[in-house]
Structure formats: structure tokens, C-alpha cells
Scaffold this active site. Structure first.
Site, PDB file in Angstrom:
ATOM      1  CB  SER A   1      -0.913  -0.001   1.221  1.00  0.00           C
ATOM      2  OG  SER A   1      -1.492  -1.268   1.412  1.00  0.00           O
TER       3      SER A   1
HETATM    4  N1  SAH Z   1       0.335  -4.893   4.434  1.00  0.00           N
HETATM    5  C1  SAH Z   1       0.816  -5.336   3.156  1.00  0.00           C
HETATM    6  C2  SAH Z   1      -0.168  -5.000   2.061  1.00  0.00           C
HETATM    7  C3  SAH Z   1      -0.469  -6.188   1.227  1.00  0.00           C
HETATM    8  S1  SAH Z   1      -1.827  -6.026   0.117  1.00  0.00           S
HETATM    9  C4  SAH Z   1       2.206  -4.820   2.870  1.00  0.00           C
HETATM   10  O1  SAH Z   1       2.770  -4.032   3.664  1.00  0.00           O
HETATM   11  O2  SAH Z   1       2.791  -5.260   1.875  1.00  0.00           O
HETATM   12  C5  SAH Z   1      -3.079  -6.960   0.927  1.00  0.00           C
HETATM   13  C6  SAH Z   1      -2.808  -8.408   1.163  1.00  0.00           C
HETATM   14  O3  SAH Z   1      -3.980  -8.971   1.726  1.00  0.00           O
HETATM   15  C7  SAH Z   1      -2.489  -9.253  -0.083  1.00  0.00           C
HETATM   16  O4  SAH Z   1      -1.235  -9.825   0.055  1.00  0.00           O
HETATM   17  C8  SAH Z   1      -3.609 -10.298  -0.101  1.00  0.00           C
HETATM   18  O5  SAH Z   1      -3.179 -11.568  -0.540  1.00  0.00           O
HETATM   19  C9  SAH Z   1      -4.008 -10.332   1.354  1.00  0.00           C
HETATM   20  N2  SAH Z   1      -5.342 -10.870   1.620  1.00  0.00           N
HETATM   21  C10 SAH Z   1      -6.510 -10.711   0.938  1.00  0.00           C
HETATM   22  N3  SAH Z   1      -7.510 -11.398   1.528  1.00  0.00           N
HETATM   23  C11 SAH Z   1      -6.965 -12.005   2.629  1.00  0.00           C
HETATM   24  C12 SAH Z   1      -7.473 -12.864   3.641  1.00  0.00           C
HETATM   25  N4  SAH Z   1      -8.745 -13.278   3.663  1.00  0.00           N
HETATM   26  N5  SAH Z   1      -6.617 -13.291   4.602  1.00  0.00           N
HETATM   27  C13 SAH Z   1      -5.314 -12.916   4.612  1.00  0.00           C
HETATM   28  N6  SAH Z   1      -4.771 -12.118   3.663  1.00  0.00           N
HETATM   29  C14 SAH Z   1      -5.588 -11.661   2.693  1.00  0.00           C
END
Ligand code: SAH
Length: 277
Positions: free
Chosen positions: A119
Site C-alpha cells: 500500500s
Molecule cells: N500490508 C501489506 C499489504 C499487502 S496487500 C504490505 O505491507 O505489503 C493486501 C494483502 O492482503 C495481499 O497480500 C492479499 O493476498 C491479502 N489478503 C486478501 N484477503 C486475505 C485474507 N482473507 N486473509 C489474509 N490475507 C488476505
């Protein structure tokens, strides 16, 4: 502090990462063939070597690039000092693909593979600052125990580890979970636990959480998150809002009487999906 052996697993698929800075790449060195050519002044050789060095080996390691990002966040209205300090300490370029490293300190989301993104710093900063306004954080001056949904590359988990007593972060995409584990291998700040699983279920064994933060947005708030939030704690998550015609950022405070909800503006996060892959 003893470190778990590489790849060690914890019960319930839980990887306990003792806190480092993300793994350091070996320092870039000048090509010796340039330095050995007698006909070229040494100053030229050094200049050429500097040009050859990939950008990740130069300015990105300097605290000044992060300090500039922090100043931009401050200018955008983020006034929460602990959050700003954490942004000044975690090296975002070590959490993204090396081809994207030069963009790591711009205020932009970046692809991390598997259709997911890290993000935007300003959005992450805003969410963390919102957590700091909870009743529990105001009383303690820190975030206590935090549940993060969507580990992705592990960047936000690293930030959280500087602000919380313990962080449990869940990711549903196995290769991303593994990547985050690699990025956080040997991380020595705080207590970060990575779980591979469906974050919609939260993680009951470690509940209640003082704070819950989600990096993916669904159509409704999973009931497990509300149940696993401590009284006085706060949850910040994106959620689809039909009236707003898109995602909004939801802030839920749990009080002794129940849950209080606010919607604090439009956002754009990847979808919250079910199950694991
Ligand atoms: N906080 C992260 C942002 C990643 S984007 C960073 O600093 O890089 C959001 C993430 O949420 C993705 O990797 C996606 O695979 C995950 N995601 C989506 N649905 C999810 C769920 N039900 N449980 C766990 N992760 C999930």
C-alpha cells in the site's frame, strides 16, 4: 536471544520472527578491473564505479531518503510522531522487488506479485495514526497486541513491530507469506508472528487484540474481527460501501457497551478474499 532455525515452523502454522532490519544485501563494490587500469586516473575509476552501482546500493540505504518521505507525510497532515519515526526506520526498498527499489520512497503503491500491492505510504501512515487514537493506545502510548490481515511483503508488519508489543499478521497467499518471512528473517525489533491462513477468521489463539488493521477490503466486516477486538481497542479496515459507490475506510471502536463505527473517507485496497491459495 536465540533465533529459530531457518524455515522453522511454529505451532498452528505460526512463524515467530524475532525481530532485524530486513536482510542486508552485500555491499556493492567497485569493479576491480577499473581500479587496476593504470592509464585512468583513480578519480575517474571511482566515478565510473559509482555510476555502475545499482541505485539500491547508493542513496536508498541512506536515512535521508526516509527522512524526506517522513517530511512529505508530515506535510500531508500525519502528525503522529511514533508512526513518523517508524517510517523513518523501516527500509521500504528492501520489501519490494529490486527493479522497483528506486520508487520505494515515492508515495505510491507498488506490485508485490500475485496481483497484490504494497500500500501507499500515506495510506498506511493514516491507518496507523488512526490506531494510535484509540482509547487503549492513548492510555498506553503504544499499540499493544496487533492483528494485521494481509501481510503482503511484510512492510506494514515491520512498521507495526516498532509500534506494538506484539504483531500477528495473516496472509492467504502462500508465496507472499513465504516472501514476508524472508524479508523479516532475523528482524530483531519487537515480536512479529506470521500466519498462513484466511485472515477473515482472525486468529483466536492470540485474541483479544488491542488493534486490528486490514490491508484488503471486503463487502462486510468478518464477525471474528469484531469478536477478537479488545474493549477499548480499535479496528481500521477498508470496506465496500454501496452508498459511497466504492471502498471506504472503516474505524470501529469497541466499548464496554458494544462497537461504535465511523467511516473516514474513500480508499482503494485489494479485495479481501476467502480461503487460502
Ligand atoms: N500490508 C501489506 C499489504 C499487502 S496487500 C504490505 O505491507 O505489503 C493486501 C494483502 O492482503 C495481499 O497480500 C492479499 O493476498 C491479502 N489478503 C486478501 N484477503 C486475505 C485474507 N482473507 N486473509 C489474509 N490475507 C488476505
Amino acid at each position: 536471544m536465540s533465533r529459530p532455525p531457518r524455515g522453522a515452523r511454529f505451532p498452528l502454522g505460526l512463524d515467530h520472527v524475532h525481530g532485524t532490519a530486513a536482510p542486508r544485501r552485500p555491499a556493492e563494490r567497485a569493479e576491480p578491473r577499473d581500479l587496476l587500469r593504470p592509464q585512468r586516473p583513480l578519480a575517474h575509476a571511482a566515478r565510473d564505479a559509482a555510476r555502475q552501482a545499482p541505485p539500491a546500493g547508493l542513496g536508498l540505504d541512506s536515512a535521508a531518503v526516509r527522512a524526506r518521505m517522513v517530511e512529505r507525510l508530515r506535510a500531508e497532515g500525519i502528525g503522529c510522531e511514533p508512526v513518523l519515526q517508524a517510517f523513518g526506520r523501516v527500509e521500504r526498498h528492501r520489501f519490494v522487488d529490486s527493479a522497483l527499489a528506486t520508487q520505494a520512497y515515492e508515495d505510491t503503491s507498488l506490485p508485490i506479485g500475485h496481483g497484490q500491492t504494497i500500500s501507499k505510504p500515506s495510506v498506511v501512515a493514516r491507518m496507523l495514526a488512526l490506531l494510535f487514537e484509540s482509547e487503549r493506545a492513548r492510555a498506553a502510548g503504544a499499540l499493544g497486541r496487533v492483528l494485521e490481515i494481509g501481510t503482503g511483503c511484510g512492510y506494514q508488519a515491520a512498521l507495526l513491530s516498532l509500534l506494538a508489543r506484539g504483531v500477528l499478521s495473516i496472509e492467504r497467499v502462500q508465496p507472499l507469506h513465504d516472501k514476508a518471512r524472508l524479508h523479516l528473517h532475523g528482524w530483531r525489533q519487537g515480536d512479529v508472528r506470521l500466519v498462513y491462513g484466511d485472515g477473515r477468521l482472525g486468529h483466536a489463539p492470540w485474541a483479544p487484540y488491542d488493534h486490528i488493521v486490514a490491508a484488503a477490503g471486503g463487502d462486510a466486516l468478518p464477525p471474528a474481527w469484531l469478536e477478537q477486538l479488545a474493549i477499548g481497542g480499535r479496528l481500521v479496515a477498508p470496506m465496500q460501501d454501496a452508498r459511497a459507490g466504492g471502498q471506504v475506510l472503516l474505524v470501529i471502536d469497541r466499548t464496554a457497551d458494544g462497537w461504535r463505527e465511523q467511516r473516514v473517507g474513500a480508499v482503494h485496497f485489494v479485495p479481501l478474499k476467502s480461503g487460502r491459495e
